[in-house]
Motif scaffolding. Structure first.
Motif, PDB file in Angstrom:
ATOM      1  N   ARG A 108     -17.731 -33.909   3.431  1.00 43.18           N
ATOM      2  CA  ARG A 108     -18.677 -34.062   2.317  1.00 43.18           C
ATOM      3  C   ARG A 108     -18.353 -35.297   1.486  1.00 43.18           C
ATOM      4  O   ARG A 108     -19.257 -36.013   1.038  1.00 43.18           O
ATOM      5  CB  ARG A 108     -18.662 -32.804   1.452  1.00 43.18           C
ATOM      6  CG  ARG A 108     -19.739 -32.763   0.385  1.00 43.18           C
ATOM      7  CD  ARG A 108     -19.879 -31.368  -0.183  1.00 43.18           C
ATOM      8  NE  ARG A 108     -20.897 -31.290  -1.223  1.00 43.18           N
ATOM      9  CZ  ARG A 108     -21.435 -30.153  -1.650  1.00 43.18           C
ATOM     10  NH1 ARG A 108     -21.054 -29.004  -1.127  1.00 43.18           N
ATOM     11  NH2 ARG A 108     -22.346 -30.155  -2.603  1.00 43.18           N
ATOM     12  N   LEU A 131     -23.980 -29.997   4.316  1.00 40.91           N
ATOM     13  CA  LEU A 131     -24.322 -28.929   3.372  1.00 40.91           C
ATOM     14  C   LEU A 131     -24.716 -27.651   4.096  1.00 40.91           C
ATOM     15  O   LEU A 131     -24.303 -26.552   3.706  1.00 40.91           O
ATOM     16  CB  LEU A 131     -25.464 -29.401   2.467  1.00 40.91           C
ATOM     17  CG  LEU A 131     -25.121 -30.551   1.510  1.00 40.91           C
ATOM     18  CD1 LEU A 131     -26.386 -31.073   0.828  1.00 40.91           C
ATOM     19  CD2 LEU A 131     -24.090 -30.117   0.477  1.00 40.91           C
ATOM     20  N   SER A 175     -21.620 -26.100   5.900  1.00 44.00           N
ATOM     21  CA  SER A 175     -20.602 -25.602   4.964  1.00 44.00           C
ATOM     22  C   SER A 175     -21.127 -24.436   4.127  1.00 44.00           C
ATOM     23  O   SER A 175     -20.396 -23.869   3.316  1.00 44.00           O
ATOM     24  CB  SER A 175     -20.128 -26.732   4.042  1.00 44.00           C
ATOM     25  OG  SER A 175     -21.198 -27.233   3.255  1.00 44.00           O
ATOM     26  N   ASP A 209     -23.707 -24.401   1.869  1.00 43.11           N
ATOM     27  CA  ASP A 209     -24.327 -24.694   0.575  1.00 43.11           C
ATOM     28  C   ASP A 209     -25.827 -24.876   0.790  1.00 43.11           C
ATOM     29  O   ASP A 209     -26.356 -25.994   0.741  1.00 43.11           O
ATOM     30  CB  ASP A 209     -23.700 -25.950  -0.024  1.00 43.11           C
ATOM     31  CG  ASP A 209     -24.075 -26.145  -1.494  1.00 43.11           C
ATOM     32  OD1 ASP A 209     -25.014 -25.465  -1.955  1.00 43.11           O
ATOM     33  OD2 ASP A 209     -23.438 -26.976  -2.169  1.00 43.11           O
ATOM     34  N   ALA A 230     -28.140 -26.600  -2.048  1.00 42.94           N
ATOM     35  CA  ALA A 230     -28.037 -28.061  -2.069  1.00 42.94           C
ATOM     36  C   ALA A 230     -28.679 -28.667  -0.826  1.00 42.94           C
ATOM     37  O   ALA A 230     -29.291 -29.733  -0.876  1.00 42.94           O
ATOM     38  CB  ALA A 230     -26.575 -28.488  -2.174  1.00 42.94           C
ATOM     39  N   ALA A 231     -28.551 -27.958   0.309  1.00 46.28           N
ATOM     40  CA  ALA A 231     -29.155 -28.438   1.551  1.00 46.28           C
ATOM     41  C   ALA A 231     -30.675 -28.475   1.428  1.00 46.28           C
ATOM     42  O   ALA A 231     -31.319 -29.444   1.850  1.00 46.28           O
ATOM     43  CB  ALA A 231     -28.743 -27.549   2.721  1.00 46.28           C
TER      44      ALA A 231
END
Length: 352
Positions: free
Chosen positions: A109, A139, A142, A144, A147-148
């Motif tokens: 990231r 994103l 992982s 998230d 946020a993606a």
């Protein structure tokens, strides 16, 4: 590399050999030219480009660790170089991908963000688009997803503004995948179909294929195997109509996977036999037979493994492993022949 065809190819391939040899020469040049290593602009810049080639070549060979090593060296080399912006960002981007393959999400990231921040101010929106997709992958994988989704919407809106339908379709397909992770399956299916239709409008096989693959996964999550089979069949036809044999064969394997997930071994077996038939049309590039896998041999080997594991018929497994070996031998596929021999050994062991 003149006359290289008459010389045994290095174990890591010519690309890595050439890039590594080039890097050694550039380092030597830098030390001789300046007396203090990397102070010579031409030397450090060419070394950075060569390291970028090495990272990409390592990734092509699924050597993520090697790519990470070269990426870290590249980032360190360019750390204090104010004029190295673009190549520095590209090295950070490819290093982020390598770190992602090893599930090193925090480090991936950081590198992806470094790339994104640079290209936001660089002025080339296509490079910015690629940077967004790199960050998007980080994103999503992982976990998230919020946020993606924000990143995917930003990419979609930018593509709409630039009137780039191909990249917009890819962004919408990414949104479908994110909806799927959020268990919003109705929205996921709708966005996947929008992406497919856009790909159809563009005549873009890859966009359509990716959207259909997403639809298969969504239908399976909805416990709708018949609809999953339909989307998978459409994907096979898509590649066949485009004359892309490898894509059609891989789509057959995906169709077979649906059968295996639904405990329908015979459907899976039929899909593999369809792959065998498609593989018969394969043409090997002249002079490169030892580097091209035999699609027919690979399909026969998979049939052997299916008979051995799911169908519990080691005699048929043995027969198809032998046939796979013969096809690979005739094609000059050494790696395929070795895999077929392993399959044959496993089948023989079960029949003893």
């Amino acid at each position: 590399l003149a006359g290289a065809s008459a010389v045994r190819e290095p174990d890591d391939g010519w690309a890595l050999w050439a890039a590594g040899h080039s890097l050694s020469l550039l380092r030597s040049h830098g030390e001789v030219a300046t007396g203090r290593g990397l102070a010579n602009r031409g030397a450090w810049y060419e070394q950075a480009l060569t390291l970028l080639c090495l990272i990409e070549a390592r990734l092509e060979r699924n050597d993520s660790e090697g790519a990470i090593v070269h990426g870290q060296r590249g980032c360190k080399l360019l750390q204090e170089r104010r004029t190295a912006g673009k190549v520095k960002a590209k090295i950070a981007q490819t290093t982020s991908r390598a770190l992602l393959y090893k599930n090193r999400f925090a480090a991936s990231r950081r590198r992806a963000l470094e790339t994104l921040e640079f290209f936001r101010g660089y002025g080339d929106w296509k490079l910015l688009s690629e940077a967004r997709h790199t960050m998007l992958d980080v994103l999503v994988l992982s976990g998230d997803v919020a946020a993606a989704m924000s990143m995917a919407k930003e990419e979609r809106d930018a593509c709409q503004e630039a009137n780039d339908l191909q990249r917009e379709a890819v962004a919408i397909r990414a949104m479908a995948r994110i909806f799927m992770r959020q268990q919003l399956l109705e929205q996921a299916l709708r966005f996947a179909e929008i992406s497919r239709k856009m790909g159809e409008q563009l005549g873009d096989v890859e966009v359509q294929s990716d959207a259909l693959r997403a639809k298969v996964d969504i239908h399976l999550m909805c416990d709708m195997p018949n609809e999953a089979y339909t989307a998978a069949s459409e994907r096979i036809r898509l590649f066949q109509q485009a004359g892309i044999i490898k894509g059609a064969i891989d789509a057959c394997y995906d169709f077979a996977d649906i059968g295996l997930q639904c405990n329908d071994d015979n459907t899976a077996l039929d899909a593999h036999f369809r792959a065998v038939e498609l593989g018969k049309d394969q043409q090997a590039p002249a002079g490169d037979e030892d580097k091209v896998p035999s699609y027919e041999g690979e399909a026969l080997r998979r049939i052997s493994e299916l008979y051995l594991t799911s169908l519990e018929d080691p005699t048929k497994a043995q027969a198809h492993a032998k046939e796979a070996r013969e096809r690979c031998q005739a094609f000059g596929d050494t790696n395929g022949e070795v895999k077929s021999l392993y399959a044959l050994a496993a089948a023989c062991w079960q029949t003893e």
